[in-house]
Design a protein around this motif. Structure first.
Motif: not given
Lengths: 115, 114
Positions: A44-49, A52-59
């Protein structure tokens, strides 16, 4: 050419503690994604960087946070651990700038056990 | 919301049997589709991918998959399995142009008997 590496391999923590997992992307990759894989489930996708920034976030709740460093490596932090956080945590890297080419390469994972 | 459904959770085959693993996805836009494999004790590896073009995609180790847009399906096939194909197989989808966020199915455990 080194692939995606993760550390540590295994980790045992108790409820309420905090944990930091680390990931080094494949050479030439600039984007890191984190996934949680519970036993018997798909990742399950948590987040993507990226940059150096968080670009997408899962639930996932705010207890899950991350960081990316200038060398593209990344950390995943989980605060106030719960029993349900026990899982295999996977890091995947990719190259963002290749148009429509988002193949992700996965590391071996960190097995987190929360007691 | 995007979702992926793999119909078979556990498949047991004898060597040389043919394999087909079902995968359906739910998403209204253009997608990229993937099959990943996880051999025992190893990390996730890409078997094959579909971005555009020919809907019949060939991957490594003799695997292929067919994208049927009207059915929202991306089934994995292999004409003759080997004992070494014993592994867990995951179907995944991402929205086209999105360089992150893979949505995975629950996985199918394939056991090949020698």
């Amino acid at each position: 050419d080194a692939g995606v590496t993760q550390s540590p391999t295994h980790l045992i923590k108790t409820r309420g503690q905090q944990v930091t997992l680390r990931c080094s992307p494949k050479s030439g990759h600039d984007t890191v994604s984190w996934y949680q894989q519970a036993l018997g489930q798909g990742p399950q996708f948590i987040f993507q960087y990226y940059e150096e920034e968080e670009r997408q976030r899962g639930n996932f709740p705010d207890r899950f946070s991350g960081h990316q460093f200038p060398n593209y490596s990344s950390e995943l932090n989980v605060n106030a651990l719960l029993l349900g956080d026990s899982a295999l945590y996977l890091c995947a890297s990719s190259r963002r700038m290749v148009p429509n080419y988002n193949e992700q390469f996965f590391g071996p994972g960190t097995r987190l056990t929360v007691l | 919301a995007q979702s992926v459904s793999q119909h078979n959770h556990h498949v047991i085959l004898s060597e040389a049997a043919s394999l087909e693993l079902g995968c359906n996805y739910s998403y209204g836009g253009t997608v990229n589709l993937f099959w990943y494999v996880q051999y025992p004790g190893q990390h996730l590896q890409l078997l094959l991918k579909y971005f555009s073009g020919d809907p019949l995609v060939k991957g490594i180790k003799g695997f292929e998959a067919e994208f049927i847009k009207s059915k929202f399906s991306f089934n994995l096939r292999k004409p003759s399995v080997q004992w070494s194909d014993t592994a867990e197989y995951f179907c995944a989808v991402s929205s086209s142009g999105n360089t992150g966020k893979l949505i995975f199915g629950q996985g199918t455990t394939l056991q090949v008997k020698p």
